[in-house]
Design a protein around this motif. Sequence first.
Motif, short mmCIF file in Angstrom:
data_model
loop_
_atom_site.label_atom_id
_atom_site.label_comp_id
_atom_site.label_asym_id
_atom_site.label_seq_id
_atom_site.Cartn_x
_atom_site.Cartn_y
_atom_site.Cartn_z
N PRO A 1 0.81 -1.23 0.00
CA PRO A 1 0.00 0.00 0.00
C PRO A 1 0.85 1.28 0.00
O PRO A 1 0.54 2.23 -0.72
CB PRO A 1 -0.83 -0.12 1.28
N ALA A 2 1.92 1.30 0.80
CA ALA A 2 2.76 2.49 0.85
C ALA A 2 3.47 2.72 -0.47
O ALA A 2 3.61 3.86 -0.93
CB ALA A 2 3.78 2.37 1.98
N ALA B 1 -3.19 2.61 -7.51
CA ALA B 1 -3.84 1.68 -6.59
C ALA B 1 -2.95 0.45 -6.41
O ALA B 1 -2.21 0.07 -7.33
CB ALA B 1 -5.19 1.25 -7.15
N PRO B 2 -2.99 -0.19 -5.25
CA PRO B 2 -2.18 -1.40 -5.05
C PRO B 2 -2.38 -2.46 -6.12
O PRO B 2 -1.44 -3.14 -6.52
CB PRO B 2 -2.63 -1.89 -3.67
N GLY C 1 1.47 6.84 -6.80
CA GLY C 1 0.21 7.45 -7.23
C GLY C 1 -0.72 6.49 -7.94
O GLY C 1 -1.48 6.90 -8.83
N ALA D 1 2.40 1.76 -3.45
CA ALA D 1 1.39 2.22 -4.41
C ALA D 1 1.10 3.71 -4.21
O ALA D 1 0.99 4.46 -5.19
CB ALA D 1 0.12 1.39 -4.26
N ARG D 2 0.98 4.15 -2.96
CA ARG D 2 0.73 5.58 -2.70
C ARG D 2 1.88 6.43 -3.22
O ARG D 2 1.66 7.50 -3.79
CB ARG D 2 0.53 5.82 -1.20
N SER D 3 3.11 5.97 -3.03
CA SER D 3 4.25 6.77 -3.49
C SER D 3 4.30 6.88 -5.00
O SER D 3 4.83 7.85 -5.55
CB SER D 3 5.56 6.14 -2.97
#
Length: 219
Positions: A31-32, A40-41, A38, A34-36
Amino acid sequence: MGRPRTPLLDRRRIGAAALKLADEQGALSIPALARSLGVAPSALYYHVTGRDEIIALMREELILTSDLSPDPSQPWDRALEDWARSYRDAFAAHPGAVPLLAVAPLAEPFMHAMYERVAGLLLDAGFAGEHVLPLVTALESFVLGSALDLVAPSVMLSGVDREAAPRLSAVLDQGSAGGGRAERAFELGLRALLTGFRALLGEPPPRDAAAPAEPEAAR
């Protein structure tokens, strides 16, 4: 809107982003990551099968951006010394990734190719086959620890009672003189390892093996 001309993700971008995330957070999660990036996982799974493959991509990115191949044209001890230095420099640039990379299985063909060259270097020098893997493991363990030491506090032992530990206090004073603790520890430790390796072959130390080199910059 049309589709972007270049894909949002590729394996190289994922590996580089994972290295950066590990440096910043000292950990890695899907998850982290994917956030970095931009996304979705679920988007990551179009390119990788899971966390283990992401760690493999981190290792590949490290290899692609570093020179980690020993030079077979050099004498074995010089080639091994240069390899150790380049290995430490590569990991020192990404200290947060060291705990992840150090325990992940080395299943990638590009890593096998690198170790093939190291094994060949030692075998050609005359080391017994049963000694090669322990020697490489010992050197790598030292290199990884030295990479972490570069980002550790300059003084690890503190609050020592001089009366209760007078000898320890004295060597702490001597060891902190002039700064550059991590560099001096690396130089001395590497020299000691290579001296031990040469002893296995019955080789004398080189003539220039005097004091460890002075660090270029003080810690």
